[in-house]
Write a protein that holds these residues in place. Sequence first.
Motif, short mmCIF file in Angstrom:
data_model
loop_
_atom_site.label_atom_id
_atom_site.label_comp_id
_atom_site.label_asym_id
_atom_site.label_seq_id
_atom_site.Cartn_x
_atom_site.Cartn_y
_atom_site.Cartn_z
N PRO A 90 0.82 -1.22 0.00
CA PRO A 90 0.00 0.00 0.00
C PRO A 90 0.85 1.26 0.00
N HIS A 91 1.95 1.24 0.73
CA HIS A 91 2.83 2.42 0.80
C HIS A 91 3.46 2.69 -0.57
N LYS A 137 3.03 6.07 -2.88
CA LYS A 137 4.18 6.83 -3.37
C LYS A 137 4.16 6.95 -4.89
N SER A 138 3.66 5.91 -5.54
CA SER A 138 3.53 5.96 -6.99
C SER A 138 2.50 7.02 -7.39
N LEU A 139 1.40 7.08 -6.65
CA LEU A 139 0.38 8.10 -6.91
C LEU A 139 0.95 9.50 -6.70
N GLU A 140 1.76 9.67 -5.68
CA GLU A 140 2.38 10.98 -5.43
C GLU A 140 3.25 11.40 -6.61
N TRP A 141 4.02 10.45 -7.10
CA TRP A 141 4.89 10.76 -8.24
C TRP A 141 4.04 11.18 -9.44
N ILE A 142 2.98 10.43 -9.69
CA ILE A 142 2.11 10.73 -10.83
C ILE A 142 1.49 12.11 -10.68
N GLU A 143 1.02 12.44 -9.49
CA GLU A 143 0.42 13.75 -9.27
C GLU A 143 1.41 14.87 -9.60
N ILE A 162 -7.07 3.65 -0.83
CA ILE A 162 -5.98 4.63 -0.87
C ILE A 162 -6.37 5.81 -1.75
N CYS A 163 -6.99 5.53 -2.89
CA CYS A 163 -7.40 6.61 -3.79
C CYS A 163 -8.48 7.47 -3.17
N ASP A 164 -9.43 6.84 -2.46
CA ASP A 164 -10.52 7.58 -1.84
C ASP A 164 -10.03 8.53 -0.74
N THR A 165 -8.94 8.16 -0.09
CA THR A 165 -8.42 8.98 1.03
C THR A 165 -7.04 9.55 0.71
N TYR A 166 -6.74 9.67 -0.59
CA TYR A 166 -5.40 10.08 -1.01
C TYR A 166 -4.97 11.42 -0.41
N TYR A 167 -5.83 12.42 -0.47
CA TYR A 167 -5.43 13.75 -0.04
C TYR A 167 -5.23 13.82 1.48
N PHE A 168 -6.01 13.04 2.21
CA PHE A 168 -5.79 12.95 3.66
C PHE A 168 -4.44 12.30 3.94
N LEU A 169 -4.14 11.21 3.25
CA LEU A 169 -2.87 10.52 3.46
C LEU A 169 -1.69 11.39 3.03
N ARG A 170 -1.87 12.13 1.96
CA ARG A 170 -0.78 13.00 1.50
C ARG A 170 -0.50 14.09 2.51
N ALA A 171 -1.54 14.56 3.20
CA ALA A 171 -1.35 15.61 4.21
C ALA A 171 -0.53 15.12 5.40
N LEU A 172 -0.39 13.81 5.54
CA LEU A 172 0.43 13.25 6.62
C LEU A 172 1.89 13.07 6.21
N ASP A 173 2.22 13.48 5.00
CA ASP A 173 3.59 13.34 4.50
C ASP A 173 4.62 14.03 5.38
N VAL A 174 4.19 15.10 6.06
CA VAL A 174 5.14 15.87 6.89
C VAL A 174 5.75 15.02 7.98
N PHE A 175 5.13 13.88 8.30
CA PHE A 175 5.64 13.01 9.35
C PHE A 175 6.54 11.90 8.82
N SER A 176 6.67 11.77 7.51
CA SER A 176 7.51 10.73 6.89
C SER A 176 7.23 9.36 7.53
N LEU A 177 6.00 8.95 7.50
CA LEU A 177 5.59 7.69 8.11
C LEU A 177 6.30 6.50 7.47
N ASP A 178 6.68 5.53 8.31
CA ASP A 178 7.21 4.30 7.75
C ASP A 178 6.04 3.49 7.19
N SER A 179 6.35 2.45 6.43
CA SER A 179 5.30 1.70 5.73
C SER A 179 4.31 1.04 6.69
N THR A 180 4.81 0.56 7.84
CA THR A 180 3.94 -0.12 8.80
C THR A 180 2.92 0.84 9.39
#
Length: 283
Positions: A8-9, A13-19, A98-116
């Motif tokens: 999923p992670h 990340k692939s979606l982020e690159w595409i965006e 992941i697509c349905d909640t993409y923008y919420f997940l992207r907003a958490l990027d500032v924390f550099s979450l690990d995959s788990t």
Amino acid sequence: MSSVEPSPHSVFKSLEWIEGVVWDVTGLPDAFASLLSECSAVSRDHDCASGHTAAALTILDVVEPAKSTYDASGPDALKEALETAANDATYATMIGNICDTYYFLRALDVFSLDSTSFEGIVALLHPNEQDDTSSIAYTHAEILAMLNTYLHKLEPEYPGIKQHANCIMLEANVEQEFGACHELLYAFRGELPTDGELYMSTLRCIADCVRDNVGMVQLTERVHSLYDGSLSEFWPAALNFIWELYNDSDGEYGDPVEDMDVEAAVHAADNASMGKQTVSVAH
């Protein structure tokens, strides 16, 4: 295609690159939104899943040339994921979530979450879709409670993530209900204390009022109760924010707010607050 399905992670990340490249490559402002929609529909619209997959892959083929030696994976993870999803309904659901909640997940990027940690959040955003054999159906309130418990556990490693995530969800709720632009919320937050507590309490109060289907006067009264005492200096900013919200709602909550309505709401809020205890900001 690799023998191991993308995590999923990796898909995210692939979606982020595409965006990041899709506008430059296609020149179409809605291309990425279309991709999210098609990928989500793969799991939601079973009868036309192959058509949605083909549409998504067409967009991926367009952005493929943007790959370079510095970001060689590019859209590959999402492309492989879509191929896996064609024969795996559970995996297709994961992509859709992941697509349905993409923008919420992207907003958490500032924390550099690990995959788990990332995948734990994804699972909790859609717990009813994790196990088709389960008879348990979680309510929206239960899902939020579970998510907050998990975010609290992440706090030691990612300080501030719980408040940040809750703020994002509240903002999304208000934006969706009133059709408000994010710039309006951003400007309002800048006029309030920097710790964000009063801002979040205000949004939470507004969201609760929407849920309770109350009108502008009662909503104004409830919000005003948060601004007693030392917080009263911020009330004019809050009142203006409420006024802007209702005018942005395009009549969904009644006709655009007139000055007389605002004045009535102010007087009602002032009268309601007289003789009442100070209401503390929620933590």
